[in-house]
Design a protein around this motif. Structure first.
Motif, PDB file in Angstrom:
ATOM      1  N   THR A  99      13.894  -4.556  -1.232  1.00 21.54           N
ATOM      2  CA  THR A  99      13.728  -4.012   0.122  1.00 21.54           C
ATOM      3  C   THR A  99      15.037  -3.968   0.896  1.00 21.54           C
ATOM      4  O   THR A  99      15.032  -3.783   2.113  1.00 21.54           O
ATOM      5  N   HIS A 100      16.152  -4.130   0.201  1.00 23.17           N
ATOM      6  CA  HIS A 100      17.439  -4.122   0.887  1.00 23.17           C
ATOM      7  C   HIS A 100      17.707  -2.738   1.472  1.00 23.17           C
ATOM      8  O   HIS A 100      17.461  -1.714   0.817  1.00 23.17           O
ATOM      9  N   PRO A 101      18.199  -2.659   2.714  1.00 23.14           N
ATOM     10  CA  PRO A 101      18.457  -1.359   3.351  1.00 23.14           C
ATOM     11  C   PRO A 101      19.334  -0.422   2.533  1.00 23.14           C
ATOM     12  O   PRO A 101      19.174   0.801   2.599  1.00 23.14           O
ATOM     13  N   LEU A 102      20.272  -0.963   1.767  1.00 23.41           N
ATOM     14  CA  LEU A 102      21.136  -0.108   0.959  1.00 23.41           C
ATOM     15  C   LEU A 102      20.367   0.613  -0.138  1.00 23.41           C
ATOM     16  O   LEU A 102      20.777   1.681  -0.601  1.00 23.41           O
ATOM     17  N   LEU A 103      19.245   0.025  -0.569  1.00 20.97           N
ATOM     18  CA  LEU A 103      18.431   0.663  -1.602  1.00 20.97           C
ATOM     19  C   LEU A 103      17.313   1.508  -1.002  1.00 20.97           C
ATOM     20  O   LEU A 103      17.042   2.605  -1.489  1.00 20.97           O
ATOM     21  N   THR A 104      16.654   0.996   0.043  1.00 20.37           N
ATOM     22  CA  THR A 104      15.544   1.754   0.634  1.00 20.37           C
ATOM     23  C   THR A 104      16.029   2.845   1.583  1.00 20.37           C
ATOM     24  O   THR A 104      15.303   3.793   1.862  1.00 20.37           O
ATOM     25  N   GLY A 105      17.260   2.671   2.111  1.00 22.24           N
ATOM     26  CA  GLY A 105      17.764   3.621   3.098  1.00 22.24           C
ATOM     27  C   GLY A 105      17.213   3.377   4.478  1.00 22.24           C
ATOM     28  O   GLY A 105      17.412   4.191   5.389  1.00 22.24           O
ATOM     29  N   LEU A 106      16.533   2.243   4.667  1.00 21.22           N
ATOM     30  CA  LEU A 106      15.887   1.925   5.944  1.00 21.22           C
ATOM     31  C   LEU A 106      16.184   0.489   6.347  1.00 21.22           C
ATOM     32  O   LEU A 106      16.194  -0.414   5.505  1.00 21.22           O
ATOM     33  N   GLU A 107      16.437   0.276   7.644  1.00 16.41           N
ATOM     34  CA  GLU A 107      16.489  -1.093   8.150  1.00 16.41           C
ATOM     35  C   GLU A 107      15.102  -1.708   8.006  1.00 16.41           C
ATOM     36  O   GLU A 107      14.093  -0.991   7.963  1.00 16.41           O
ATOM     37  N   ARG A 108      15.033  -3.028   7.951  1.00 17.99           N
ATOM     38  CA  ARG A 108      13.763  -3.675   7.621  1.00 17.99           C
ATOM     39  C   ARG A 108      12.651  -3.313   8.605  1.00 17.99           C
ATOM     40  O   ARG A 108      11.508  -3.081   8.194  1.00 17.99           O
ATOM     41  N   HIS A 109      12.950  -3.240   9.911  1.00 22.80           N
ATOM     42  CA  HIS A 109      11.892  -2.919  10.867  1.00 22.80           C
ATOM     43  C   HIS A 109      11.385  -1.491  10.675  1.00 22.80           C
ATOM     44  O   HIS A 109      10.202  -1.203  10.872  1.00 22.80           O
ATOM     45  N   LEU A 111      11.417   0.081   7.712  1.00 22.68           N
ATOM     46  CA  LEU A 111      10.646   0.022   6.473  1.00 22.68           C
ATOM     47  C   LEU A 111       9.258  -0.541   6.743  1.00 22.68           C
ATOM     48  O   LEU A 111       8.252  -0.030   6.220  1.00 22.68           O
ATOM     49  N   ASP A 112       9.185  -1.579   7.580  1.00 18.53           N
ATOM     50  CA  ASP A 112       7.886  -2.172   7.913  1.00 18.53           C
ATOM     51  C   ASP A 112       6.991  -1.168   8.627  1.00 18.53           C
ATOM     52  O   ASP A 112       5.787  -1.086   8.355  1.00 18.53           O
ATOM     53  N   ARG A 113       7.576  -0.406   9.539  1.00 21.62           N
ATOM     54  CA  ARG A 113       6.794   0.579  10.289  1.00 21.62           C
ATOM     55  C   ARG A 113       6.272   1.675   9.350  1.00 21.62           C
ATOM     56  O   ARG A 113       5.107   2.081   9.436  1.00 21.62           O
ATOM     57  N   LEU A 114       7.143   2.150   8.456  1.00 23.03           N
ATOM     58  CA  LEU A 114       6.727   3.162   7.492  1.00 23.03           C
ATOM     59  C   LEU A 114       5.633   2.608   6.581  1.00 23.03           C
ATOM     60  O   LEU A 114       4.643   3.300   6.275  1.00 23.03           O
ATOM     61  N   THR A 115       5.799   1.365   6.154  1.00 16.72           N
ATOM     62  CA  THR A 115       4.823   0.735   5.263  1.00 16.72           C
ATOM     63  C   THR A 115       3.452   0.657   5.917  1.00 16.72           C
ATOM     64  O   THR A 115       2.422   0.925   5.282  1.00 16.72           O
ATOM     65  N   VAL A 116       3.417   0.287   7.190  1.00 17.80           N
ATOM     66  CA  VAL A 116       2.138   0.195   7.915  1.00 17.80           C
ATOM     67  C   VAL A 116       1.464   1.562   7.972  1.00 17.80           C
ATOM     68  O   VAL A 116       0.248   1.689   7.741  1.00 17.80           O
ATOM     69  N   ASN A 117       2.239   2.602   8.257  1.00 17.64           N
ATOM     70  CA  ASN A 117       1.672   3.951   8.346  1.00 17.64           C
ATOM     71  C   ASN A 117       1.080   4.410   7.010  1.00 17.64           C
ATOM     72  O   ASN A 117      -0.025   4.960   6.971  1.00 17.64           O
ATOM     73  N   ILE A 118       1.805   4.182   5.933  1.00 15.69           N
ATOM     74  CA  ILE A 118       1.317   4.606   4.622  1.00 15.69           C
ATOM     75  C   ILE A 118       0.143   3.732   4.177  1.00 15.69           C
ATOM     76  O   ILE A 118      -0.814   4.227   3.564  1.00 15.69           O
ATOM     77  N   ARG A 119       0.200   2.463   4.507  1.00 13.00           N
ATOM     78  CA  ARG A 119      -0.922   1.577   4.146  1.00 13.00           C
ATOM     79  C   ARG A 119      -2.201   2.024   4.839  1.00 13.00           C
ATOM     80  O   ARG A 119      -3.287   1.997   4.243  1.00 13.00           O
ATOM     81  N   ASP A 120      -2.094   2.434   6.101  1.00 15.35           N
ATOM     82  CA  ASP A 120      -3.274   2.929   6.819  1.00 15.35           C
ATOM     83  C   ASP A 120      -3.847   4.164   6.131  1.00 15.35           C
ATOM     84  O   ASP A 120      -5.074   4.328   6.045  1.00 15.35           O
ATOM     85  N   ARG A 121      -2.980   5.029   5.642  1.00 16.83           N
ATOM     86  CA  ARG A 121      -3.436   6.221   4.931  1.00 16.83           C
ATOM     87  C   ARG A 121      -4.135   5.841   3.629  1.00 16.83           C
ATOM     88  O   ARG A 121      -5.152   6.435   3.257  1.00 16.83           O
ATOM     89  N   LEU A 122      -3.584   4.860   2.939  1.00 19.27           N
ATOM     90  CA  LEU A 122      -4.201   4.409   1.692  1.00 19.27           C
ATOM     91  C   LEU A 122      -5.549   3.744   1.955  1.00 19.27           C
ATOM     92  O   LEU A 122      -6.512   3.933   1.189  1.00 19.27           O
ATOM     93  N   ASP A 123      -5.631   2.969   3.024  1.00 19.45           N
ATOM     94  CA  ASP A 123      -6.885   2.290   3.359  1.00 19.45           C
ATOM     95  C   ASP A 123      -7.989   3.278   3.712  1.00 19.45           C
ATOM     96  O   ASP A 123      -9.183   2.959   3.600  1.00 19.45           O
ATOM     97  N   ALA A 124      -7.586   4.474   4.152  1.00 21.11           N
ATOM     98  CA  ALA A 124      -8.573   5.487   4.520  1.00 21.11           C
ATOM     99  C   ALA A 124      -9.152   6.193   3.292  1.00 21.11           C
ATOM    100  O   ALA A 124     -10.158   6.906   3.399  1.00 21.11           O
ATOM    101  N   LEU A 125      -8.526   6.011   2.138  1.00 20.59           N
ATOM    102  CA  LEU A 125      -9.013   6.631   0.909  1.00 20.59           C
ATOM    103  C   LEU A 125     -10.220   5.874   0.363  1.00 20.59           C
ATOM    104  O   LEU A 125     -10.376   4.679   0.626  1.00 20.59           O
ATOM    105  N   PRO A 126     -11.081   6.533  -0.407  1.00 23.31           N
ATOM    106  CA  PRO A 126     -12.164   5.818  -1.082  1.00 23.31           C
ATOM    107  C   PRO A 126     -11.570   4.728  -1.969  1.00 23.31           C
ATOM    108  O   PRO A 126     -10.500   4.920  -2.564  1.00 23.31           O
ATOM    109  N   PRO A 127     -12.207   3.583  -2.063  1.00 27.36           N
ATOM    110  CA  PRO A 127     -11.654   2.456  -2.831  1.00 27.36           C
ATOM    111  C   PRO A 127     -11.167   2.809  -4.233  1.00 27.36           C
ATOM    112  O   PRO A 127     -10.123   2.319  -4.671  1.00 27.36           O
ATOM    113  N   LYS A 128     -11.874   3.679  -4.930  1.00 32.42           N
ATOM    114  CA  LYS A 128     -11.494   4.011  -6.302  1.00 32.42           C
ATOM    115  C   LYS A 128     -10.238   4.879  -6.374  1.00 32.42           C
ATOM    116  O   LYS A 128      -9.643   5.022  -7.429  1.00 32.42           O
ATOM    117  N   GLN A 129      -9.853   5.477  -5.245  1.00 30.08           N
ATOM    118  CA  GLN A 129      -8.673   6.331  -5.232  1.00 30.08           C
ATOM    119  C   GLN A 129      -7.415   5.602  -4.775  1.00 30.08           C
ATOM    120  O   GLN A 129      -6.323   6.173  -4.787  1.00 30.08           O
TER     121      GLN A 129
END
Length: 217
Positions: A99-109, A111-129
């Protein structure tokens, strides 16, 4: 090997001699045998060592010292280096590097914000997907997809998260489209990284250079 003219012929002999140590003021010593196994041959580069904060103790600081946790600095490898032919045979790193910024291209905060947004999208999918892996959290899977967007090879990404390459490829395939739909289109890592040692070398070199610039200013 001898200690005070006593041949150290066994662990028991060594422990008894250590435990019998005393002083005029009544020092009492307890000695126990540590049966744990510790790999030998572990090395870190001079660049890596230079970035570590080492706090020597007041008594014989050259032997006794503390190394506190240091965010942004790659973990010290847990195993000695192996052949460069396959990433699984080299150093082991923790999520600090993944998760180092040099590899992800994002400062940690960010990256955390992006992760939350994508996680919400994944949680909205049917469990099997939803992408699942018994060794990884949803956050780990999202980070792997971010690294894939940055051009990190699937073999290195799989190595960082300690899973199979085919497994990593399947998980990334499920998550990467969500990152792109979210509007996340990062630039590629400006370096050719082949081996795990290349990863830590790239991060350490850039971190050291940034530290030198800050010192000069």
């Amino acid at each position: 090997m001898n200690w005070r003219a006593h041949p150290l012929t066994s662990y028991e002999t060594a422990l008894n001699l250590i435990a019998s140590t005393t002083t005029r003021t009544g020092l009492s010593v307890t000695a126990r045998l540590d049966t744990g196994c510790y790999p030998t041959g572990i090395e870190i580069s001079q660049q890596h060592a230079a970035t570590l904060t080492i706090r020597p103790a007041g008594f014989h600081g050259e032997w006794n010292y503390a190394i506190p946790p240091q965010p942004g600095i790659p973990d010290v490898p847990l195993h000695p280096p192996g052949p460069r032919s396959h990433p699984r045979h080299a150093h082991t790193f923790g999520s600090t590097l993944a998760t180092h910024p040099l590899l992800t291209g994002l400062e940690r905060h960010d990256l955390d914000r992006l992760t939350v947004n994508i996680r919400d999208r994944l949680d909205a999918l049917p469990p099997k997907q939803r992408p699942r892996h018994r060794k990884l959290t949803t956050e780990n899977i999202i980070w792997a997809a971010v690294l894939d967007q940055r051009g990190l090879s699937c073999s290195l990404t799989a190595y960082l998260f300690r899973i199979g390459e085919n497994q990593a490829r399947a998980l990334i395939k499920q998550v990467r489209p969500l990152l792109e739909e979210h509007g996340h289109h990062p630039e590629l890592i400006p370096a050719r990284l082949i081996d795990p040692s290349d990863l830590v070398g790239y991060v350490m070199h850039a971190t050291s250079a940034a530290s030198n610039r800050d010192t000069l200013h």
